[in-house]
Design a protein around this motif. Structure first.
Motif, PDB file in Angstrom:
ATOM      1  N   UNK A 129       0.841  -1.192   0.000  1.00 44.92           N
ATOM      2  CA  UNK A 129       0.000   0.000   0.000  1.00 44.92           C
ATOM      3  C   UNK A 129       0.875   1.241   0.000  1.00 44.92           C
ATOM      4  N   UNK A 130       0.313   2.333  -0.479  1.00 46.63           N
ATOM      5  CA  UNK A 130       1.113   3.549  -0.612  1.00 46.63           C
ATOM      6  C   UNK A 130       0.730   4.613   0.414  1.00 46.63           C
ATOM      7  N   UNK A 131      -0.473   4.528   0.950  1.00 44.00           N
ATOM      8  CA  UNK A 131      -0.965   5.583   1.829  1.00 44.00           C
ATOM      9  C   UNK A 131      -0.630   5.253   3.280  1.00 44.00           C
ATOM     10  N   UNK A 132       0.258   5.999   3.876  1.00 45.02           N
ATOM     11  CA  UNK A 132       0.698   5.716   5.249  1.00 45.02           C
ATOM     12  C   UNK A 132      -0.385   6.031   6.279  1.00 45.02           C
ATOM     13  N   UNK A 133      -1.491   6.653   5.839  1.00 45.21           N
ATOM     14  CA  UNK A 133      -2.589   6.929   6.777  1.00 45.21           C
ATOM     15  C   UNK A 133      -3.456   5.694   7.021  1.00 45.21           C
ATOM     16  N   UNK A 134      -3.369   4.697   6.154  1.00 44.40           N
ATOM     17  CA  UNK A 134      -4.161   3.483   6.373  1.00 44.40           C
ATOM     18  C   UNK A 134      -3.749   2.847   7.694  1.00 44.40           C
ATOM     19  N   UNK A 135      -4.751   2.451   8.488  1.00 41.24           N
ATOM     20  CA  UNK A 135      -4.414   1.817   9.761  1.00 41.24           C
ATOM     21  C   UNK A 135      -5.226   0.558  10.030  1.00 41.24           C
ATOM     22  N   UNK A 136      -5.930   0.090   9.013  1.00 37.79           N
ATOM     23  CA  UNK A 136      -6.731  -1.123   9.183  1.00 37.79           C
ATOM     24  C   UNK A 136      -6.738  -1.845   7.848  1.00 37.79           C
ATOM     25  N   UNK A 137      -6.420  -3.141   7.888  1.00 36.81           N
ATOM     26  CA  UNK A 137      -6.245  -3.901   6.653  1.00 36.81           C
ATOM     27  C   UNK A 137      -7.074  -5.182   6.715  1.00 36.81           C
ATOM     28  N   UNK A 138      -7.640  -5.550   5.584  1.00 39.14           N
ATOM     29  CA  UNK A 138      -8.534  -6.696   5.541  1.00 39.14           C
ATOM     30  C   UNK A 138      -8.189  -7.575   4.347  1.00 39.14           C
ATOM     31  N   UNK A 139      -8.495  -8.843   4.480  1.00 47.31           N
ATOM     32  CA  UNK A 139      -8.419  -9.776   3.351  1.00 47.31           C
ATOM     33  C   UNK A 139      -9.801 -10.367   3.122  1.00 47.31           C
ATOM     34  N   UNK A 140     -10.191 -10.393   1.840  1.00 48.58           N
ATOM     35  CA  UNK A 140     -11.450 -10.991   1.428  1.00 48.58           C
ATOM     36  C   UNK A 140     -11.147 -12.093   0.429  1.00 48.58           C
ATOM     37  N   UNK A 141     -12.000 -13.090   0.419  1.00 44.99           N
ATOM     38  CA  UNK A 141     -11.895 -14.209  -0.517  1.00 44.99           C
ATOM     39  C   UNK A 141     -13.155 -14.215  -1.361  1.00 44.99           C
TER      40      UNK A 141
END
Lengths: 113, 112
Positions: free
Chosen positions: A25-37
């Protein structure tokens, strides 16, 4: 401008071995990450998430690792099973500030017998 | 089985038709979403409802009109669509605006 990148469109893994799906990811403001199937003809299914205060989250066969300094996360599936064959989307957002999830383009995982 | 139910599963309509897509969840979630997904692309957010109020409209053309009659239902009204609007339309819900989103299986829409 793609803020969440999954650079491998597809991945083939032998049944029983470890599958590793990568996401940057490029945006350092992201603070929550998810994986979907996602299976064909079905909606995305939430798998696992991680907040930026952690570097690892585990749920059964699925483990997500987060490297904030590298802006990289990965999903490990072990052991891989035939039912894991699907498209996997990485996603990110700003927890508690924004309800918009930014998805990567997805990686198609093939589990080989 | 998905806990977010979308109807119909498939819809074919002409450019002058008016139709509606429906989405229902009974998980007590207070945020609901519409996404559009084209083939081999990730889902793209269209609208967000939070506590039955529209909180995000991602510059979607007015030929798409969302409606949230109550906390369990979300509609997407379609009118005068274009062929490029053919796509999979996904509904999702989350407990509040910031939790993981749970998706329905989508409505595959074809515009003739």
């Amino acid at each position: 401008d793609q803020q969440v990148k999954q650079n491998s469109p597809s991945l083939s893994v032998q049944e029983g071995r470890i599958s590793i799906l990568n996401c940057d990811y490029t945006n350092s403001m992201f603070d929550y990450f998810l994986w979907y199937k996602k299976y064909p003809a079905e909606g995305p299914t939430f798998l696992i998430s991680i907040s930026s205060i952690k570097d690892k989250n585990e749920d059964g066969r699925f483990t997500v690792f987060l490297n904030k300094s590298a802006k990289h996360l990965s999903l490990h599936i072990v052991p891989s099973q035939p039912g894991d064959s699907a498209v996997y989307f990485c996603a990110a957002n700003y927890m508690n500030r924004d309800d918009k999830i930014i998805f990567g383009k997805g990686t198609r995982l093939h589990i080989l017998p | 089985d998905t806990e977010v139910t979308q109807t119909p599963k498939h819809l074919v309509m002409g450019m002058t038709n008016k139709k509606s897509l429906k989405c229902e969840q009974h998980m007590g979630h207070r945020a609901m979403y519409w996404y559009k997904q084209k083939a081999k692309k990730p889902p793209e957010l269209m609208f967000v409802y939070s506590y039955e109020k529209l909180s995000i409209n991602e510059s979607v053309p007015s030929r798409f009109s969302p409606e949230c009659p109550n906390s369990s239902l979300l509609n997407l009204h379609l009118h005068a669509l274009q062929p490029e609007d053919s796509a999979l339309y996904l509904c999702a819900s989350s407990q509040d605006r910031f939790g993981p989103q749970h998706f329905g299986d989508g409505t595959r829409l074809s515009i003739l």
